[in-house]
Design a protein around this motif. Structure first.
Motif, PDB file in Angstrom:
ATOM      1  N   SER A 205       0.854  -1.183   0.000  1.00  0.00           N
ATOM      2  CA  SER A 205       0.000   0.000   0.000  1.00  0.00           C
ATOM      3  C   SER A 205       0.890   1.233   0.000  1.00  0.00           C
ATOM      4  O   SER A 205       1.954   1.266   0.621  1.00  0.00           O
TER       5      SER A 205
ATOM      6  N   GLY B 122      -4.270  -0.707  -0.915  1.00  0.00           N
ATOM      7  CA  GLY B 122      -4.632   0.634  -0.499  1.00  0.00           C
ATOM      8  C   GLY B 122      -3.502   1.614  -0.702  1.00  0.00           C
ATOM      9  O   GLY B 122      -2.484   1.298  -1.344  1.00  0.00           O
ATOM     10  N   ASP B 123      -3.670   2.814  -0.148  1.00  0.00           N
ATOM     11  CA  ASP B 123      -2.669   3.864  -0.342  1.00  0.00           C
ATOM     12  C   ASP B 123      -2.027   4.331   0.960  1.00  0.00           C
ATOM     13  O   ASP B 123      -1.240   5.275   0.965  1.00  0.00           O
TER      14      ASP B 123
ATOM     15  N   GLN C 272      -3.036   0.072   4.894  1.00  0.00           N
ATOM     16  CA  GLN C 272      -3.845  -1.131   4.668  1.00  0.00           C
ATOM     17  C   GLN C 272      -3.011  -2.396   4.560  1.00  0.00           C
ATOM     18  O   GLN C 272      -3.450  -3.484   4.961  1.00  0.00           O
TER      19      GLN C 272
END
Length: 292
Positions: A137, A161-162, A165
């Motif tokens: 992520s 995710g970014d 996550q």
């Protein structure tokens, strides 16, 4: 790329060798004399201090044992990030808490580094073969820039995710892995006391609907009474604490995880802390009146 590799341990070693084999220029740092000697035995350049080598790196990759090591060697006032030039990639592969990772993210942002959370899942053999799974992520541009390094040791790359996550994903998978192995120990004791030969029982479990690759691997080790660690009981207890702490922060009950944490605590207390965590089967067997 010029890669600064921090942590040449059980998983770090084969991963680093894969990255070097892919053509990246690698410099290795580890606090252990033994691990530095192991890196030199592979003809890798070993450095004694974090300064110049980090400043010249295009990417920093860390493979460390816990939150404290990540904080000390990366984020603290004398950590590696202090010397990193803006734009350097930071690929952090350890199993650590989302909270520790968030602190690292802030430190990386101050230095204008591209931070990729990239914990890995798999065995030492998978690391050597380049077939690890990694949960990643971070920002899209960082993921793209890190791909040539990550793909050297991981064949399955799951973007989740970014932000943090990937940390949550790794702990969720480890929750399922340790629960599966504890249930294998209970099923083994149940079958054995029910009059089924151990090999027959374990073969049947392995070929059943529940027979995942990981379960088959652990069942095979249990059949051979081979408790050589691929991941120790102590290490799994560390991860279970991260799981319970993280779940508490998110307001998620981990009822099975709490029970397994007690099983692993009993396994360590029984003297099997440095054995593979499948040694929990020995404790469960003992509670069942069985000898292993």
């Amino acid at each position: 790329m010029n890669v600064f590799w921090l942590g040449f341990g059980k998983m770090g070693e084969p991963m680093a060798l894969r990255v070097a084999g892919a053509g990246h220029a690698l410099k290795v740092f580890d606090l252990s004399d033994e691990r530095r000697a192991a890196a030199r035995a592979h003809n890798l350049e070993v450095i004694e201090s974090l300064g110049d080598a980090v400043a010249k790196a295009d990417a920093i990759v860390s493979s460390l044992p816990n939150d404290a090591a990540v904080s000390q060697l990366l984020a603290d006032e004398v950590g590696a990030l202090l010397n990193a030039k803006p734009g350097t990639l930071l690929i952090e592969t350890s199993t650590i808490s989302a909270a520790a990772s968030a602190v690292l993210a802030k430190a990386a942002a101050v230095r204008q580094l591209g931070y990729l959370r990239a914990p890995i899942s798999g065995s030492v053999a998978a690391a050597a073969n380049g077939t690890l799974t990694t949960f990643i992520s971070g920002p899209e541009d960082v993921i793209e820039r890190a791909s040539p390094i990550v793909s050297a040791y991981a064949s399955t790359i799951c973007v989740v995710g970014d932000a943090e996550q990937a940390r949550v994903m790794k702990l969720a998978v480890n929750l399922m892995v340790t629960t599966l192995v504890a249930s294998l120990g209970e099923a083994y004791a149940l079958c054995t006391k029910g009059g089924i030969e151990p090999k027959v029982a374990l073969d049947a479990i392995s070929t059943s609907a529940i027979g995942s690759p990981h379960l088959k691997f652990k069942a095979n080790a249990l059949e051979r009474r081979d408790f050589t660690p691929t991941f120790t009981t102590v290490q799994m207890r560390k991860d279970l604490k991260l799981i319970s702490d993280g779940a508490r922060e998110l307001g998620v009950p981990v009822l099975l995880g709490a029970a397994v944490e007690q099983i692993m605590s009993a396994t360590e207390a029984s003297g099997f802390g440095e054995e593979d965590y499948v040694a929990c089967a020995k404790v469960i067997a003992g509670l069942s009146g069985l000898q292993m």
